[in-house]
Design an enzyme around this catalytic site. Structure first.
Site, short mmCIF file in Angstrom:
data_model
loop_
_atom_site.label_atom_id
_atom_site.label_comp_id
_atom_site.label_asym_id
_atom_site.label_seq_id
_atom_site.Cartn_x
_atom_site.Cartn_y
_atom_site.Cartn_z
N GLY A 132 -23.62 -26.93 -3.10
CA GLY A 132 -24.73 -27.83 -3.38
C GLY A 132 -25.91 -27.06 -3.92
O GLY A 132 -25.98 -25.83 -3.83
N CYS A 133 -26.86 -27.79 -4.49
CA CYS A 133 -28.01 -27.11 -5.10
C CYS A 133 -28.87 -26.43 -4.05
O CYS A 133 -29.21 -25.25 -4.18
CB CYS A 133 -28.82 -28.08 -5.94
#
Lengths: 347, 347, 347, 347
Positions: B150-151
């Site tokens: 994920g970011c």
């Protein structure tokens, strides 16, 4: 292996200079050998620019007069007007791509009128090639001195030059509304450019007296073969990059919008960077952000006999540094797209 | 000439999918052979995306089930969670780089807790390589299935994983404040993401329950060799791109901030995309906009025994599509930087 | 008819001074009799400020030393620190509401540490009332000199002061993450505040050494009856106005989040400007834009024993000029809401 | 004590409705007795709007057909066109101020052309007063039904109506460029209005066919006593509020810009909300943000015989809800400025 083009960027502490460096960094044939910035001489680009924090290998900034031009193939001038011509006028070795206004106007008197001072190097004006690449290709390979167009002129000329060249629109009543991002105002310290002054707001500026007006008229007149007059009102928009011009034009009697479309389609059929959009699609700055592309379209106005021609560019790329690189490519016999292939950044 | 990697992008009508296409367009070894988007099947990318207006040659969008995977070397999954595992779980031919959350958590029960449903393909979890490229290099060349982080996890792990790995900070009281641009919320129609709801404002969301929390804890625990707990509060910032995490950590007794600096310097000494900034320089999203770079720095807190570790990335690039390309490069034996060389865009 | 309060605003060319004038213009009991701004003395407010273009009747700006304080009932000091105490320290007639930092810290040595110079008027420190209105009401009616809190302290203290006062949270491990709009940086010419430097980006600043830290600790310690230490990291957000603080706190053993909620609900039950939001609703700066309101909420953290307390204000109103007006109202025996009734502006 | 005006707002979940409520909340004579929003019936305004989080006393939203109009003095219609006329056409008790487009055009056939359907209540068209307050004062006190002008027409008519009324400009070649903030597009769910689609970008829309065109032409023709044709191109600007129109007009032979200035100065000499700026000062949306003010100026164009007339308003206030309140004041014999005194919000 192909040889390298050694470049120097004068004025690398401004937005235009920085965008030139950004593009040159990944240009497969360019090597940055010198960077100047008088007010920040001695600093590294990583100190002066946030986005070069991870590029420590760039040359340190020096004063413009301390650049060693001996090993330089091409100089990009990103200096303020007047200062630019003064310095570049004395250079004899490298080829020159000037991004200032100094070599755009062919008439030194007009320059004095609009820029407020005697031209520092009028003897060079005849030699300078006006570098709207798509229309300057024949002259660029042999050019020693290229004057890159202003950002607004780039957008307007791409939209209107073919239409005036084919005489499908009139040259007397062209009304241009222009919108620009704030980077177009430069990195100088002005209260008017502070974030809270600009954000969440819009306003016109330089109403009826913007310096790009004579430049646009000069080039449109050359295309039309007769004098052209424009109304031109620029506005400051709360965005970093981007420029959009909305031109209301009058059709030559007997010509229809479809024919204007045809003229533009012909003019840009094989252009890598200039794109006539499908019918009905509105040009938008988000289509070209960070790229050297321009998008154009033409629309019928409700008022019979009028058409609306709209163009959008990134003011720092096709409107400035990207076109400068494109010109360099043409001057050195390279494919024009070299180093400019990146797609626009959205969102 | 080097052979081409034929890629398919599933979910190309979202911001992540679009940024993958943007990067792939100039990747010298990638060829885009299929693009899917169920809700916009039949349309061209130029119709769906403003910035592809000038790229007419892209494949037309099809429904995901209509993609012909036969000639595809690698599939990029940019689908919503659950839908992603369902489709990718049935693929047998191509290698898979999944940008959804489906293969990040190693424990199907934790997945069910946080994502609200039985995992569609739990048998694949052991095989999936967690693709934080800098720490996954050994596994990537042989990987068939890679789960891109994920970011937020990407930014946090780059900042903290080496520090926990060397046990120079504690794992019990990590407090992370996170800031993200709006593209992180996707292109779905939500009132909360309309311009007037977001512009000129800031607010936290998913307080105490963001889905990236278990992912961060899982990976930090692996590095630490023991359980790690984090407080994590994300905020929505009125910008398109960018992510910044500010981590307040407690120093292991006897360790000083200078030593944390040393650990990070060692960890990233030769990394092309991860940069420890000079002492005192604050990471900023404008340093990395549009690029695959990450910038990190560590600061002493005024509170004795605490340090502040800060990292910034572009959420769509290093936080998503850029890292996916970096992983592809590693999987196929290419230089990791291939197609990712562009400098950040500023301003 | 009620008598008029004649006010002078020193430093009316800054954002704080201008917002004071904005609010005073519609205050039913205030009359603006003098406005000063040394750098713009001689100009009208309409020349200096776009939003006063239609208010020609305001007094012309004069130098601070040229203000005739004889007929002034209350002076609002919006000058830089040090300059403020220097000038205000010599005033004997009017009551004083200072918005600078000069009279906030009770200890002149701490002031010297953080503001870098001997305090210009230390003899006035004991007299100064710390004007967080909700907690200063008893002292305000008789006060001659009121020090308005900093913007960050206002938000943090509203969030945490009742909790420390009731000892339901600990004072040793408070971690505060703070977000501010750009107007908080003032109208001075700094490259860092130009639109293109700030827009579409976010970054922390003054990491571990922001001047509001000792002020927050001083006031929290007073509430707690013991020393308090905070970690505090401010970030600059691309918006004009607004401030949001996210505080991670540790619950006193035996206390639950529901009890913290109860304490805040009690504290602010009848406050006109401070609002505990319904359970689960995240504070947001868009809730309070342009108004004197503050919104607060408390959330359980996933980490047992921790809570997250969040507050949002408009930095220029409740964080500065609005609170100054609220203090004036309290000082002069008026309803605190007078002139501050306008609802927030959204969008 | 003066009696209260009991108001109902239909469509209170849209930006226009919310801004009406915002203004009505501090209007000393208005009492909000009913609020409707079909899609959000049953919710509180605090649930629907962030900035009403601290205003719990507002009436709960009901479906429009469930409003009890018996005790209502005036209904503000903020519904979509067609739906508005359908509902308002059946009301017999209260006076009506409609903010939709339904009662602006005098000719039902023109309405059908531009709005795509038979007018739901054509019999009311003759009765409706076109509520550009400055030019409708004679009719408002007796009016039962007032049609508030569109936002663009408000700005354009304030700029041009006096000039056409005095025949100092021609009516054949008026070119209007218009810029609007995103709130003008409403709160409906459209991909085009998501933050990442709009931020950091600008584009034109509804080129050559915006629905405000016939409305502008109708009113200008009335002023001129003859037909008027306009070219009109609106653009979407990344800001919440604000509208600016740049009008290129042709001077009647023999008339100079100074005379246009004189006409505007006369027209607005004693207006509380319409301001002719000093010579040379460019109108800007930041001059009027959040307020009911309009600023106007006129400039000579470089092209002889042309002038540039520019006006700026806040699209939600003078362009919509503020003017509606101003109209209410005039209808009920109150000072027009009542409840609208707040100065603009800057920054």
């Amino acid at each position: 292996m192909a040889s390298t083009i050694r470049i120097a960027v004068l004025g690398a502490s401004g937005y235009t200079g920085a965008d030139l460096v950004r593009l040159a960094l990944t240009h497969p044939r360019a090597e940055i050998v010198a960077l100047s910035a008088n007010s920040k001489a001695g600093q590294t680009m990583a100190e002066v620019w946030p986005h070069f924090a991870m590029v420590p290998q760039l040359p340190r900034l020096v004063a413009s007069e301390d650049v060693d031009f001996a090993g330089v193939d091409v100089v990009f001038g990103c200096l303020p007007h007047a200062a630019s011509a003064q310095l570049l006028g004395s250079l004899t070795g490298p080829r020159i791509i000037d991004l200032s206004a100094d070599f755009r106007l062919k008439d030194a008197a007009t320059y004095a009128d609009w820029y407020g001072g005697t031209h520092p190097a009028p003897m060079l004006l005849p030699e300078a090639v006006y570098g709207l690449t798509e229309f300057a290709r024949d002259a660029l390979p042999a050019a020693r001195l290229v004057a890159c167009p202003g950002c607004y002129p780039t957008a307007v000329l791409l939209a209107l030059q073919p239409l005036l060249g084919e005489a499908v629109i009139g040259g007397d009543r062209i009304t241009i509304n222009a919108l620009s991002g704030v980077s177009g105002s430069g990195r100088g310290l002005k209260e008017a450019n502070l974030f809270p002054e600009v954000a969440e707001a819009v306003h016109p500026y330089a109403i009826g007296r913007h310096r790009h007006m004579p430049e646009i008229e000069q080039q449109l007149a050359l295309a039309a073969g007769r004098a052209v007059t424009i109304s031109f009102t620029p506005h400051l928009v709360p965005m970093n990059r981007g420029e959009l011009v909305t031109c209301i034009v009058e059709l030559t009697p007997g010509k229809a919008v479809a024919y204007l479309r045809h003229v533009l389609a012909e003019a840009y059929a094989i252009e890598p960077f200039v794109h006539l959009l499908p019918e009905g699609v509105a040009p938008a700055t988000r289509m070209v952000r960070g790229s050297n592309h321009a998008v154009i379209n033409v629309f019928a106005d409700r008022v019979p006999g009028r058409a609306i021609v709209i163009a959008a560019i990134d003011n720092l790329v096709k409107g400035s540094s990207g076109q400068a690189i494109q010109n360099m490519n043409a001057m050195f016999g390279l494919p024009e797209t070299l180093g400019l292939e990146a797609a626009p950044l959205f969102p």
